[in-house]
Write an enzyme that holds these catalytic residues in place. Structure first.
Site, short mmCIF file in Angstrom:
data_model
loop_
_atom_site.label_atom_id
_atom_site.label_comp_id
_atom_site.label_asym_id
_atom_site.label_seq_id
_atom_site.Cartn_x
_atom_site.Cartn_y
_atom_site.Cartn_z
N LYS A 142 8.25 7.01 -4.28
CA LYS A 142 7.64 5.69 -4.08
C LYS A 142 8.13 4.94 -3.13
O LYS A 142 7.49 4.11 -2.24
CB LYS A 142 7.77 4.98 -5.54
N HIS A 162 3.28 -0.06 -12.70
CA HIS A 162 2.06 -0.61 -12.95
C HIS A 162 0.81 0.59 -12.58
O HIS A 162 -0.10 0.59 -13.17
CB HIS A 162 1.67 -1.90 -12.16
#
Length: 241
Positions: A142, A162
């Site tokens: 990420k 999310h």
């Protein structure tokens, strides 16, 4: 990271509904991947407000990354303590800076660390740059994708909590697909020009509507495309992981 991108029909509908609901955000990269990398490390497990404060305090106290690298670690801790987990993040930041310095010295480069990292990423393909960043201490998929997308405007798709949650609920990925696996899936199905707006809008949707607990399904603009409420059949919409 695939060159030929073919979004599923389901993804097309999701993308269009997200843009209709939240707009089409535009990226404004600063082309400072080292600053972005440090900032992303500081953002882990804290709020945007706290991480921004920690970053500003760090660069105010130490005007160059070389000074951050060479400073006593406790001084780094003091500068970034408002961002939380300062003892851990200070070591990670200095480890990254020391590793880049070692690489720079091996190549006989004399640029600043910021220039060195920019040049290293610029000469690589997206996948090569992503893998290069992942080899730095403590840099996960990420973080690597965030640096490439936000700071260099390159189509690497970050999977945060999310995006991962909302994507599973919408039936874009399987319920057992990990965040690491989702990186590869999204790279195969998301057109490059969709990467930034889709990422930002999925986060927006996760924060405003599709909460981890008690999602606001009755207010959801994507209700008709949601596997979580049974509007679509996951077996027909997910991309195999």
């Amino acid at each position: 990271m695939s060159i030929t991108i073919r979004p599923t029909k389901h993804l097309v509908r999701v993308y269009e509904l997200l843009v209709r609901t939240y707009g089409e955000p535009k990226n404004e990269p600063d082309y400072d991947p080292l600053g972005g990398l440090v900032g992303t490390i500081l953002s882990q497990h804290t709020s945007d407000i706290n991480s921004d404060r920690a970053y500003k305090q760090l660069v105010t106290t130490f005007p160059t990354w070389e000074k951050v690298r060479d400073a006593p670690t406790d001084k780094i801790v003091e500068a970034i303590k408002c961002g939380g987990l300062a003892n851990i993040k200070s070591v990670r930041i200095q480890d990254v800076l020391c590793t880049l310095t070692e690489q720079q010295q091996e190549q006989g480069e004399t640029n600043t660390l910021a220039e060195f990292l920019y040049n290293e990423l610029a000469r690589r393909t997206i996948e090569e740059a992503w893998r290069y960043l992942r080899e730095l201490p403590g840099v996960g998929p990420k973080t690597a994708a965030c640096v490439l997308m936000f700071n260099l405007d390159r189509p690497a798709f970050p999977i945060d909590t999310h995006v991962h949650r909302v994507s599973k609920r919408l039936g874009l990925i399987g319920t057992r697909v990990s965040a690491d696996q989702a990186h590869n899936i999204f790279d195969e199905i998301v057109p490059p020009e969709w990467v930034y707006p889709l990422h930002v809008n999925l986060i927006q949707h996760g924060r405003q509507i599709c909460h981890a607990q008690r999602p606001k399904c009755n207010q959801c603009a994507l209700f008709s495309e949601c596997a979580y409420v049974g509007s679509v059949i996951p077996q027909e919409t997910v991309v195999p992981g």
